[in-house]
Scaffold this motif. Structure first.
Motif, PDB file in Angstrom:
ATOM      1  N   UNK A 184      -6.463   4.644  30.042  1.00 28.22           N
ATOM      2  CA  UNK A 184      -7.610   4.791  29.133  1.00 28.22           C
ATOM      3  C   UNK A 184      -8.530   3.590  29.322  1.00 28.22           C
ATOM      4  N   UNK A 185      -9.360   3.696  30.362  1.00 26.83           N
ATOM      5  CA  UNK A 185     -10.251   2.591  30.691  1.00 26.83           C
ATOM      6  C   UNK A 185     -11.235   2.265  29.584  1.00 26.83           C
ATOM      7  N   UNK A 186     -11.710   3.287  28.875  1.00 26.82           N
ATOM      8  CA  UNK A 186     -12.678   3.031  27.798  1.00 26.82           C
ATOM      9  C   UNK A 186     -12.046   2.225  26.668  1.00 26.82           C
ATOM     10  N   UNK A 187     -10.795   2.546  26.343  1.00 24.93           N
ATOM     11  CA  UNK A 187     -10.099   1.784  25.301  1.00 24.93           C
ATOM     12  C   UNK A 187      -9.902   0.343  25.738  1.00 24.93           C
ATOM     13  N   UNK A 188      -9.568   0.153  27.007  1.00 25.08           N
ATOM     14  CA  UNK A 188      -9.390  -1.202  27.523  1.00 25.08           C
ATOM     15  C   UNK A 188     -10.715  -1.954  27.537  1.00 25.08           C
ATOM     16  N   UNK A 189     -11.793  -1.273  27.943  1.00 23.31           N
ATOM     17  CA  UNK A 189     -13.115  -1.910  27.913  1.00 23.31           C
ATOM     18  C   UNK A 189     -13.539  -2.240  26.486  1.00 23.31           C
ATOM     19  N   UNK A 190     -13.186  -1.354  25.538  1.00 24.40           N
ATOM     20  CA  UNK A 190     -13.487  -1.641  24.138  1.00 24.40           C
ATOM     21  C   UNK A 190     -12.763  -2.886  23.657  1.00 24.40           C
ATOM     22  N   UNK A 191     -11.485  -3.007  24.016  1.00 23.62           N
ATOM     23  CA  UNK A 191     -10.733  -4.211  23.647  1.00 23.62           C
ATOM     24  C   UNK A 191     -11.321  -5.439  24.329  1.00 23.62           C
ATOM     25  N   UNK A 192     -11.779  -5.276  25.587  1.00 25.92           N
ATOM     26  CA  UNK A 192     -12.391  -6.397  26.305  1.00 25.92           C
ATOM     27  C   UNK A 192     -13.686  -6.845  25.635  1.00 25.92           C
ATOM     28  N   UNK A 193     -14.481  -5.883  25.159  1.00 25.21           N
ATOM     29  CA  UNK A 193     -15.731  -6.240  24.483  1.00 25.21           C
ATOM     30  C   UNK A 193     -15.454  -7.006  23.191  1.00 25.21           C
ATOM     31  N   UNK A 194     -14.412  -6.609  22.478  1.00 27.41           N
ATOM     32  CA  UNK A 194     -14.045  -7.350  21.269  1.00 27.41           C
ATOM     33  C   UNK A 194     -13.555  -8.751  21.618  1.00 27.41           C
ATOM     34  N   UNK A 195     -12.873  -8.887  22.743  1.00 26.30           N
ATOM     35  CA  UNK A 195     -12.438 -10.210  23.201  1.00 26.30           C
ATOM     36  C   UNK A 195     -13.645 -11.088  23.525  1.00 26.30           C
ATOM     37  N   UNK A 196     -14.662 -10.501  24.143  1.00 27.41           N
ATOM     38  CA  UNK A 196     -15.888 -11.248  24.453  1.00 27.41           C
ATOM     39  C   UNK A 196     -16.579 -11.703  23.169  1.00 27.41           C
ATOM     40  N   UNK A 197     -16.672 -10.789  22.191  1.00 20.73           N
ATOM     41  CA  UNK A 197     -17.304 -11.141  20.911  1.00 20.73           C
ATOM     42  C   UNK A 197     -16.535 -12.270  20.229  1.00 20.73           C
ATOM     43  N   UNK A 198     -15.209 -12.173  20.232  1.00 22.07           N
ATOM     44  CA  UNK A 198     -14.386 -13.201  19.600  1.00 22.07           C
ATOM     45  C   UNK A 198     -14.563 -14.547  20.290  1.00 22.07           C
ATOM     46  N   UNK A 199     -14.572 -14.538  21.614  1.00 24.31           N
ATOM     47  CA  UNK A 199     -14.736 -15.783  22.372  1.00 24.31           C
ATOM     48  C   UNK A 199     -16.113 -16.392  22.127  1.00 24.31           C
ATOM     49  N   UNK A 200     -17.150 -15.547  22.149  1.00 25.28           N
ATOM     50  CA  UNK A 200     -18.507 -16.042  21.929  1.00 25.28           C
ATOM     51  C   UNK A 200     -18.662 -16.630  20.530  1.00 25.28           C
ATOM     52  N   UNK A 201     -18.093 -15.952  19.534  1.00 28.64           N
ATOM     53  CA  UNK A 201     -18.182 -16.465  18.167  1.00 28.64           C
ATOM     54  C   UNK A 201     -17.466 -17.806  18.040  1.00 28.64           C
ATOM     55  N   UNK A 202     -16.358 -17.964  18.742  1.00 30.49           N
ATOM     56  CA  UNK A 202     -15.603 -19.219  18.689  1.00 30.49           C
ATOM     57  C   UNK A 202     -16.355 -20.349  19.375  1.00 30.49           C
ATOM     58  N   UNK A 203     -16.931 -20.057  20.540  1.00 31.21           N
ATOM     59  CA  UNK A 203     -17.585 -21.098  21.336  1.00 31.21           C
ATOM     60  C   UNK A 203     -18.933 -21.485  20.750  1.00 31.21           C
ATOM     61  N   UNK A 204     -19.713 -20.506  20.315  1.00 30.42           N
ATOM     62  CA  UNK A 204     -21.082 -20.780  19.893  1.00 30.42           C
ATOM     63  C   UNK A 204     -21.213 -21.111  18.409  1.00 30.42           C
ATOM     64  N   UNK A 205     -20.264 -20.679  17.591  1.00 24.60           N
ATOM     65  CA  UNK A 205     -20.336 -20.975  16.169  1.00 24.60           C
ATOM     66  C   UNK A 205     -19.144 -21.810  15.723  1.00 24.60           C
ATOM     67  N   UNK A 206     -18.090 -21.168  15.306  1.00 29.06           N
ATOM     68  CA  UNK A 206     -16.937 -21.908  14.809  1.00 29.06           C
ATOM     69  C   UNK A 206     -15.675 -21.088  15.010  1.00 29.06           C
ATOM     70  N   UNK A 207     -14.540 -21.776  15.096  1.00 28.38           N
ATOM     71  CA  UNK A 207     -13.270 -21.077  15.273  1.00 28.38           C
ATOM     72  C   UNK A 207     -12.927 -20.202  14.080  1.00 28.38           C
ATOM     73  N   UNK A 208     -13.518 -20.520  12.916  1.00 29.52           N
ATOM     74  CA  UNK A 208     -13.198 -19.763  11.706  1.00 29.52           C
ATOM     75  C   UNK A 208     -13.892 -18.403  11.660  1.00 29.52           C
ATOM     76  N   UNK A 209     -14.982 -18.230  12.430  1.00 28.31           N
ATOM     77  CA  UNK A 209     -15.748 -16.983  12.335  1.00 28.31           C
ATOM     78  C   UNK A 209     -14.942 -15.757  12.780  1.00 28.31           C
ATOM     79  N   UNK A 210     -14.232 -15.798  13.908  1.00 28.00           N
ATOM     80  CA  UNK A 210     -13.424 -14.611  14.252  1.00 28.00           C
ATOM     81  C   UNK A 210     -12.368 -14.291  13.204  1.00 28.00           C
ATOM     82  N   UNK A 211     -11.840 -15.318  12.562  1.00 32.55           N
ATOM     83  CA  UNK A 211     -10.846 -15.085  11.523  1.00 32.55           C
ATOM     84  C   UNK A 211     -11.476 -14.395  10.321  1.00 32.55           C
TER      85      UNK A 211
END
Length: 238
Positions: A184-211
């Motif tokens: 299920x490539x779409x499900x994997x890509x969806x999880x990857x996009x959430x990983x990108x959002x989480x990483x970006x929020x951590x790097x550009x704002x704060x570690x607390x934002x993904x939480x």
């Protein structure tokens, strides 16, 4: 006139009645209530580990201790996924706290059997990358380690969804999660996009934002994992 109306030709016309808690505004309020409740319980579950992280420095030598503090994260995410999956849509039938605690009770041990090896593997990769200059290895090894780490995280996302919603042996959950990575490539890509959002929020704002956004991210993970959930229900459960 009670439950019906009489038309001009003497025919009886049914009247559609909307019950309390069944409208779009009520459903939106139910969702917000569920998200806030799950967020609060998630923070409460993670509180001991979060306090430990506050006292750790940023030195790479603290990575094993940081991993120890993150041990409750696996069961907490599994319980949150369970509560969000079984959430009520009616304001009169909301029990997100009960669902979360039930998910925590049912899924803590299975989630730890998935989460602890994954956490140890990710810690080893992170430690290797932070000390990569001392190894003398070519740079493409660092890229390879990064790719392996991302793949492990995507596998872990599928495995936690399966652990939260189904009862399988750990080895079967691990195999299914690996199978679904490409199936299920779409499900994997969806999880990857959430990983990108989480990483970006951590790097550009704060570690607390993904939480703080964890319930929304987990609800999105459930949505993107819908094909996996449906296929597992149809093909691997009685």
């Amino acid at each position: 006139m009670s439950a019906a109306q009489t038309g001009s030709a003497g025919t009886t016309l049914p009247r559609t009645a909307r019950l309390f808690g069944d409208g779009p505004l009520s459903r939106a309020c139910a969702l917000i209530h569920t998200l806030l409740t799950v967020e609060g319980l998630l923070l409460l579950t993670l509180a001991p580990g979060l306090l430990g992280l506050l006292f750790l420095g940023t030195d790479p030598s603290n990575l094993p201790l940081a991993a120890l503090c993150l041990t409750p994260l696996g069961p907490a995410l599994s319980a949150a996924l369970y509560a969000l999956h079984h959430r009520g849509h009616d304001l009169t039938e909301l029990r997100p706290a009960r669902s979360y605690l039930r998910g925590l009770r049912l899924n803590s041990a299975p989630a730890l059997r998935i989460w602890l090896p994954l956490l140890a593997w990710l810690t080893l990769i992170a430690y290797s990358l932070t000390h990569f200059a001392a190894t003398g290895l070519p740079g493409w090894w660092a890229v390879l380690l990064g790719v392996i780490g991302v793949g492990a995280l995507l596998w872990g996302a599928h495995a936690l969804v399966l652990t939260a919603l189904f009862t399988f042996r750990t080895v079967d959950t691990a195999r299914l999660a690996g199978y679904y990575l490409l199936r299920h490539g779409r499900a994997t890509l969806g999880a990857a996009s959430l990983l990108v959002v989480t990483t970006a929020a951590t790097v550009w704002w704060t570690e607390a934002l993904p939480l703080l956004l964890a319930p929304v991210l987990l609800l999105s993970l459930l949505h993107t994992s819908r094909p996996i959930i449906v296929e597992t229900q149809e093909d691997f459960t009685a």
